[in-house]
Design a protein around this motif. Structure first.
Motif, PDB file in Angstrom:
ATOM      1  N   SER A  23      45.076  47.661  20.693  1.00 47.98           N
ATOM      2  CA  SER A  23      44.175  47.776  19.618  1.00 47.98           C
ATOM      3  C   SER A  23      44.645  48.134  18.160  1.00 47.98           C
ATOM      4  N   ALA A  24      45.740  48.958  18.275  1.00 47.73           N
ATOM      5  CA  ALA A  24      46.568  49.180  17.074  1.00 47.73           C
ATOM      6  C   ALA A  24      46.962  47.897  16.593  1.00 47.73           C
ATOM      7  N   TYR A  59      36.215  40.531  11.540  1.00 47.07           N
ATOM      8  CA  TYR A  59      37.333  40.488  12.201  1.00 47.07           C
ATOM      9  C   TYR A  59      37.338  38.968  13.000  1.00 47.07           C
ATOM     10  N   GLY A 102      47.239  44.772  15.241  1.00 47.01           N
ATOM     11  CA  GLY A 102      46.390  43.607  15.139  1.00 47.01           C
ATOM     12  C   GLY A 102      46.514  42.774  13.692  1.00 47.01           C
ATOM     13  N   LEU A 103      45.362  42.133  13.160  1.00 41.74           N
ATOM     14  CA  LEU A 103      45.702  41.397  11.862  1.00 41.74           C
ATOM     15  C   LEU A 103      46.082  42.578  10.705  1.00 41.74           C
ATOM     16  N   GLY A 104      45.823  43.769  11.199  1.00 41.97           N
ATOM     17  CA  GLY A 104      46.059  44.927  10.174  1.00 41.97           C
ATOM     18  C   GLY A 104      47.780  44.824  10.011  1.00 41.97           C
ATOM     19  N   ASN A 105      48.530  44.515  10.956  1.00 44.20           N
ATOM     20  CA  ASN A 105      49.949  44.691  11.063  1.00 44.20           C
ATOM     21  C   ASN A 105      50.546  43.306  10.438  1.00 44.20           C
ATOM     22  N   SER A 130      43.665  51.860  14.226  1.00 49.89           N
ATOM     23  CA  SER A 130      42.406  51.671  14.987  1.00 49.89           C
ATOM     24  C   SER A 130      41.635  53.022  14.793  1.00 49.89           C
ATOM     25  N   PHE A 164      43.329  51.974   9.312  1.00 49.78           N
ATOM     26  CA  PHE A 164      43.074  50.749  10.103  1.00 49.78           C
ATOM     27  C   PHE A 164      43.840  50.247  10.955  1.00 49.78           C
ATOM     28  N   THR A 165      45.231  50.391  10.888  1.00 51.91           N
ATOM     29  CA  THR A 165      46.189  49.856  11.725  1.00 51.91           C
ATOM     30  C   THR A 165      46.186  50.681  13.073  1.00 51.91           C
TER      31      THR A 165
HETATM   32  N1  PHE Z   1      44.206  48.160  14.278  1.00 50.30           N
HETATM   33  C1  PHE Z   1      43.585  46.965  14.230  1.00 50.30           C
HETATM   34  C2  PHE Z   1      44.425  46.012  13.333  1.00 50.30           C
HETATM   35  O1  PHE Z   1      45.575  46.564  12.968  1.00 50.30           O
HETATM   36  C3  PHE Z   1      42.208  46.932  13.534  1.00 50.30           C
HETATM   37  C4  PHE Z   1      41.517  47.792  14.485  1.00 50.30           C
HETATM   38  C5  PHE Z   1      40.561  48.664  13.689  1.00 50.30           C
HETATM   39  C6  PHE Z   1      41.124  47.883  15.755  1.00 50.30           C
HETATM   40  C7  PHE Z   1      39.541  49.444  14.383  1.00 50.30           C
HETATM   41  C8  PHE Z   1      40.169  48.423  16.492  1.00 50.30           C
HETATM   42  C9  PHE Z   1      39.552  49.335  15.743  1.00 50.30           C
HETATM   43  O2  PHE Z   1      44.171  45.043  13.147  1.00 50.30           O
END
Ligand code: PHE
Length: 445
Positions: free
Chosen positions: A17-18, A101, A20-23, A224, A221-222
Motif C-alpha cells: 500500500s505504502a 489514481y 506506490g506512485l508516490g514513491n 498511506s 501520502f507515501t
Molecule cells: N502510498 C501510496 C503511494 O505512495 C498512495 C496511497 C495513499 C495508498 C493512500 C493508499 C492510501 O502511492
C-alpha cells in the motif's frame, strides 16, 4: 474464521500500500523541484517523527479493535461514544484518491504498451504525445482506466487473504527484483555519483515553507496515512503480532524504495543531460526520451520501469478500496460482492469525471473556480482531508483514549521509553506541526 493476514502478509500488504506512485513517480519529481539533498533530509525527518507516529497510531487503533474505521474509533475511545463514527469520513478520502489514481495508472499502462513499439525521441515529441493522451485521446484513457479498475475489483472480490495478501506476495518481490535490476544498471552509469550527490548533498537555499509542506504531504501520502488504509489492514492483523516492529519495517521499506527510485531516475536523467526539475511530466516526458536514446536496451528498461510502476500502483490501489469495503460489510451487513460493486462503481465513475475534466472537449464544463475536477480531487484529498484526518487521529489518541490501554499495547512489545516518546509526539508535536502547516497551506496564517 475471520479473513486475517499473516504477520509477513501484513507487512507485505502494508508495504504494498505504502509503496506506490508516490514513491516512484512523485517523490523523485518533488525532490527534483526542491533541489535535492536538503529536501530529502526534511522528508526523512517528516517520515521518522510525524509519519511513523501517525502510522503507529492507525495500526494500534485497527489492531486493537479488529473492526472498520468507524467502529474502531468508537470502540477504542474511552467513552465508547457513538459520535466517533464520524471518523469514518476517511474512507471517502481513500475512494476519492483511488478515482484519479486509477486514471494515472491507466496512463502508465498505456506507456507499457508504447514502450514495446516506439519511444519518443525528443522532449517536444514526448510532451506532445503525453498532452494528446490526456487532453484528446479519451477512448484510450477510458480503456486503460477500465482495465485498471477491473483488476482492482477482481483482486478485492477475492478477499483479504486470497486476494490482497496473495497479490502482494507475488507483486512486491517482483517489484523488488525489477527495481534491484534497474538500480544495478544505474550504478554502472557514470552519472550515478552525480545522482547520489544530488540526492544527499544538502543545499538549504531551496527549503522554504512550501518545501516543508511538500515534505509533510509526501510523508503522509507515501505511508498511506489519514485515509483509514493502515487502520483497516491492521484490523486484519492478529492481536498478538508486534505492531510496532511491523510498522517500522513498513516505513523502512517504503523509504528505501523512494530513495532507490530517486537514485535510478536521476542517474538516468543526468546520463542523458536532461533536467532534474521536470515536474509531474518527469516520468511521462523526460524519461521516455532518455530511454529512446539507448536503443533496444532502453526499450527493455522502459518496459521494466513502467511495469514496476504498475505493480507498485496496483497494490496501493487495492488498499484504497478496502477501508470502504470493510465499512459497508460490517456496518451495513453487505456481502463483499455487493460492497465491491458499490464502491467499485463509485470510484470508476468518479475516475471518468476526472479524466474528462482534463480533456479539450469537456474540460471547461468540469472546471470549477479555476481547477478542473481532477485537480480538485487531488487538492481536497491531499491538502484538506488527509491532514484533517491526521489531526483527528492525534487528538483522538492523545486525549480521548485511555492512556493505560495505549501504554499496555506498546509495552507488550517495546520498552517504556518508546511509548513515552510516541505519546509526547502524538499529543503535542505532531498535531501542532500539522495544524500550522495545514493552515499555512490554506492561506489562513
Ligand atoms: N502510498 C501510496 C503511494 O505512495 C498512495 C496511497 C495513499 C495508498 C493512500 C493508499 C492510501 O502511492
Amino acid at each position: 474464521m475471520k479473513n486475517r493476514f499473516s504477520r509477513i502478509g501484513f507487512i507485505l500488504a502494508a508495504a504494498g500500500s505504502a509503496v506506490g506512485l508516490g514513491n516512484i513517480w512523485k517523490f523523485p519529481y518533488v525532490t527534483g523541484e526542491y533541489g535535492g539533498g536538503a529536501f530529502v533530509i526534511v522528508y526523512l525527518l517528516a517520515i521518522a517523527f510525524i509519519g511513523l507516529t501517525v502510522f503507529l497510531g492507525e495500526a494500534l487503533i485497527g489492531q486493537n479493535s479488529q473492526a472498520n474505521v468507524s467502529t474502531s474509533f468508537i470502540e477504542t475511545s474511552k467513552s465508547k461514544n457513538e459520535k466517533w463514527k464520524f471518523a469514518g469520513f476517511m474512507i471517502a478520502t481513500a475512494l476519492l484518491i483511488l478515482s484519479f489514481y486509477s486514471v494515472v495508472l491507466g496512463w502508465i499502462l498505456s506507456y507499457v504498451f508504447t514502450s514495446f513499439t516506439a519511444l519518443p525521441t525528443d522532449p517536444k515529441i514526448a510532451g506532445d504525445a503525453f498532452n494528446t493522451l490526456i487532453t484528446k485521446d479519451l477512448s484510450t484513457q477510458l480503456l486503460y482506466h477500465t482495465l485498471i479498475a477491473g483488476t482492482v475489483i477482481f483482486i478485492v472480490l477475492k478477499g483479504v487473504k486470497e486476494g490482497i495478501e496473495k497479490i502482494n506476495l507475488i507483486l512486491m518481490p517482483m517489484l523488488g527484483l525489477i527495481l534491484g535490476g534497474l538500480l544495478l544498471y544505474a550504478i554502472s552509469l557514470d552519472s550515478f555519483s552525480q545522482a547520489v550527490s544530488f540526492m544527499f548533498a544538502a543545499d538549504w537555499s531551496k527549503v522554504n515553507s512550501d518545501a516543508l509542506l511538500a515534505a509533510l504531504g509526501q510523508a503522509f501520502f507515501t505511508l498511506s496515512l489519514g485515509v483509514g488504509t493502515i487502520l483497516t489492514y491492521s484490523a486484519s492483523l492478529p492481536k498478538e503480532v508486534n505492531f510496532v516492529k511491523s510498522s517500522v519495517m513498513v516505513a523502512i521499506v517504503d523509504t528505501t524504495i523512494a530513495l532507490v527510485a530517486g537514485l535510478i531516475i536521476f542517474s538516468f536523467l543526468f546520463e542523458a543531460g536532461a533536467p532534474s526539475a521536470a515536474g509531474p511530466g518527469l516520468v511521462f516526458i523526460s524519461l521516455p526520451v532518455v530511454f529512446s536514446g539507448w536503443g533496444i536496451l532502453g526499450q527493455v528498461i522502459a518496459i521494466s520501469f513502467f511495469i514496476a510502476l504498475i505493480f507498485a500502483g496496483i497494490t496501493s490501489a487495492v488498499s484504497m478500496i478496502e477501508p470502504s469495503l470493510m465499512f459497508f460489510i460490517e456496518r451495513y451487513k453487505m456481502t463483499r460482492k455487493k460492497a465491491t460493486i458499490l464502491c467499485g462503481s463509485i470510484f470508476y465513475l468518479l475516475g471518468i469525471v476526472a479524466l474528462l475534466s482534463m480533456s479539450a472537449s469537456f474540460g471547461e464544463s468540469l472546471t470549477f473556480f479555476g481547477k478542473n475536477a481532477f485537480d480538485w480531487m487531488d487538492f481536497t484529498t491531499s491538502s484538506v482531508m488527509m491532514p484533517s484526518a491526521a489531526i483527528v487521529i492525534c487528538i483522538f489518541l492523545g486525549y480521548y483514549v485511555d492512556k493505560d490501554m495505549l501504554q499496555e499495547r506498546f509495552t507488550k512489545h517495546t520498552p517504556l521509553f518508546v511509548f513515552k516518546i510516541w505519546y509526547f509526539l502524538i499529543r503535542y508535536l505532531v498535531p501542532v506541526a500539522i495544524s500550522i502547516l495545514f493552515l499555512h497551506k490554506l492561506g489562513l496564517i
